[in-house]
Design a protein around this motif. Structure first.
Motif, PDB file in Angstrom:
ATOM      1  N   PHE A 231      -1.150   1.046  -5.697  1.00  0.00           N
ATOM      2  CA  PHE A 231      -0.666   0.012  -4.342  1.00  0.00           C
ATOM      3  C   PHE A 231      -0.134  -1.363  -5.605  1.00  0.00           C
ATOM      4  O   PHE A 231      -0.534  -1.338  -7.117  1.00  0.00           O
TER       5      PHE A 231
ATOM      6  N   LEU B 107       0.598  -1.169   0.051  1.00  0.00           N
ATOM      7  CA  LEU B 107       0.105   0.198  -0.173  1.00  0.00           C
ATOM      8  C   LEU B 107       0.538   1.726   0.165  1.00  0.00           C
ATOM      9  O   LEU B 107       2.169   1.587   0.612  1.00  0.00           O
TER      10      LEU B 107
ATOM     11  N   LYS C 240      -8.601  -2.953   4.765  1.00  0.00           N
ATOM     12  CA  LYS C 240      -6.475  -3.012   5.428  1.00  0.00           C
ATOM     13  C   LYS C 240      -6.293  -0.963   4.708  1.00  0.00           C
ATOM     14  O   LYS C 240      -6.797  -1.156   3.801  1.00  0.00           O
ATOM     15  N   ILE C 241      -5.455  -0.663   6.388  1.00  0.00           N
ATOM     16  CA  ILE C 241      -4.938   0.462   6.374  1.00  0.00           C
ATOM     17  C   ILE C 241      -4.145   0.847   6.736  1.00  0.00           C
ATOM     18  O   ILE C 241      -3.845   0.380   8.132  1.00  0.00           O
ATOM     19  N   ILE C 242      -3.100   1.700   6.397  1.00  0.00           N
ATOM     20  CA  ILE C 242      -2.345   1.930   6.930  1.00  0.00           C
ATOM     21  C   ILE C 242      -1.797   4.109   6.847  1.00  0.00           C
ATOM     22  O   ILE C 242      -2.599   4.183   6.849  1.00  0.00           O
TER      23      ILE C 242
ATOM     24  N   THR D  34       3.972  -0.989   8.274  1.00  0.00           N
ATOM     25  CA  THR D  34       3.476   0.317   7.876  1.00  0.00           C
ATOM     26  C   THR D  34       4.515   1.489   8.078  1.00  0.00           C
ATOM     27  O   THR D  34       5.917   1.003   9.344  1.00  0.00           O
TER      28      THR D  34
ATOM     29  N   TYR E 209      -3.989  -0.745  15.538  1.00  0.00           N
ATOM     30  CA  TYR E 209      -2.421  -0.226  16.258  1.00  0.00           C
ATOM     31  C   TYR E 209      -2.211   1.068  15.714  1.00  0.00           C
ATOM     32  O   TYR E 209      -1.805   1.382  14.942  1.00  0.00           O
TER      33      TYR E 209
ATOM     34  N   LEU F 252      -1.760   1.546  11.765  1.00  0.00           N
ATOM     35  CA  LEU F 252      -2.403  -0.128  10.994  1.00  0.00           C
ATOM     36  C   LEU F 252      -3.275  -0.220  11.332  1.00  0.00           C
ATOM     37  O   LEU F 252      -3.685  -0.207  12.895  1.00  0.00           O
ATOM     38  N   ALA F 253      -4.382  -0.842  10.215  1.00  0.00           N
ATOM     39  CA  ALA F 253      -5.880  -1.248  11.115  1.00  0.00           C
ATOM     40  C   ALA F 253      -6.518  -2.244  10.247  1.00  0.00           C
ATOM     41  O   ALA F 253      -6.146  -2.254   8.807  1.00  0.00           O
ATOM     42  N   GLN F 254      -7.333  -2.834   9.830  1.00  0.00           N
ATOM     43  CA  GLN F 254      -8.091  -3.685   9.217  1.00  0.00           C
ATOM     44  C   GLN F 254      -9.761  -3.117  10.218  1.00  0.00           C
ATOM     45  O   GLN F 254      -9.719  -3.369  11.793  1.00  0.00           O
TER      46      GLN F 254
ATOM     47  N   ASN G  10      -5.635   3.150   1.872  1.00  0.00           N
ATOM     48  CA  ASN G  10      -6.149   1.949   2.329  1.00  0.00           C
ATOM     49  C   ASN G  10      -7.099   0.622   1.586  1.00  0.00           C
ATOM     50  O   ASN G  10      -6.991   1.502   0.122  1.00  0.00           O
TER      51      ASN G  10
END
Lengths: 171, 172
Positions: free
Chosen positions: A76, A70, B136-138, A124, B106, B120-122, B68
């Protein structure tokens, strides 16, 4: 007592090292690995991992992986590898201040010598290309039926300058 | 004692914005946040996250980068990204009939004044067309100011949720 996260091993790097190895996997539980503030000494490079058997990193061509990259600033990307000698997790990681790497990785079936060892990871970081936000979401497999007892991290070129690495058992 | 330490649990009902304050400290570098959404009013709406500094102010400056991958059950996957924006991603286009969902985030290094705060996430839920979607995320907040809390907010309408904040303890 069930329902806990138990620390198994930790290492905080404050002066450059070639690699970080954390061991202590000795049960059939799922294990979780967390890292934060990881910075390399050269850029761009890849932050990658191998799994250890009796404390020694296995560098044979027995790693497959697939993940989505990402980017906050561009399209992406899909990353895949078969029969590689490591899992290349964060590609294009940096060494400039504030270009740190963070992530969570889970390890499954490591202790089971009759099964492959699977990993999932999410990361990340700010990459070496102007500090752009980047991340990896995916997983890998070590296609050897052996007992894995830990994990080995490296920057594919240069060293690891800093970071905190911790291995937990999920009970 | 578990190395995953519950720091705070907050349940909110029909709020437009919810601040969880004074939960980040030098005790932890990594925080895990669970978000159980039980109600969302006002469709086609986003839920987002902002950070709170040590003065107690919600940071809404254009200091967040984010991306995301939006995976939908009924249509093509989509990418979303922004630089220099005003919040982290959480949920988007929420449905008001199928209005529950979940999120796991997180946050890395929020209290560290020498580091940016990374996210960070979902998440999952139903979008305004009643398609299940998972993300899905940053994210990164590009300022080294000390962060002590976070704020969930809806672009419009209200939401109800239970939020738990955990610290990931490292014993050196």
């Amino acid at each position: 007592m069930a329902g806990q996260l138990v620390q198994v091993a930790t290492e905080t790097v404050t002066s450059a090292v070639a690699s970080v190895t954390l061991t202590g996997i000795d049960s059939d539980d799922v294990y979780m690995f967390a890292f934060t503030n990881v910075l390399g000494t050269s850029e761009p490079t890849n932050f990658s991992y191998r799994l250890t058997e009796s404390g020694t990193a296995n560098s044979t061509s027995n790693y497959d992986y697939a993940f989505k990259e990402l980017f906050a600033g561009s399209s992406f990307n899909n990353r895949t590898g078969t029969n590689q000698n490591r899992v290349l997790m964060n590609q294009g990681s940096g060494s400039t201040a504030l270009e740190t790497q963070q992530g969570i990785l889970y390890i499954y079936n490591a202790n089971n010598s009759s099964e492959f060892t699977f990993t999932t990871f999410e990361t990340t970081f700010r990459n070496a290309y102007g500090g752009a936000l980047q991340g990896a979401q995916g997983g890998g497999v070590f296609t050897v039926t052996s007992a894995v007892n830990g994990i080995y991290f490296q920057q594919d070129s240069g060293n690891i300058a800093s970071g905190t690495f911790t291995l937990y058992k999920v009970v | 004692m578990s190395n995953l330490r519950l720091i705070n649990e907050t349940t909110a009902s029909s709020v437009a914005s919810l601040s969880i304050t004074d939960v980040f400290s030098a005790d932890f570098d990594i925080y895990k946040i669970t978000f159980a959404l039980t109600d969302k009013q006002s469709s086609s709406d986003d839920l987002s996250i902002r950070l709170i500094n040590s003065s107690g102010s919600v940071i809404s400056a254009s200091e967040y980068d984010r991306a995301n991958l939006n995976m939908k059950a009924g249509s093509s996957f989509a990418e979303a990204r922004s630089t220099g924006t005003t919040s982290f991603f959480s949920h988007s286009e929420l449905n008001t009939s199928n209005d529950s969902g979940g999120a796991l985030s997180y946050l890395f290094n929020p209290f560290n004044s020498s580091s940016y705060t990374f996210h960070l996430a979902q998440t999952d839920g139903y979008d305004s067309s009643n398609n299940f979607q998972s993300k899905k995320i940053i994210g990164v907040h590009k300022d080294t100011t000390t962060i002590t809390g976070f704020n969930y907010f809806a672009d419009s309408g209200t939401f109800s949720a239970t939020i738990r904040t955990y610290g990931l303890r490292v014993d050196s």
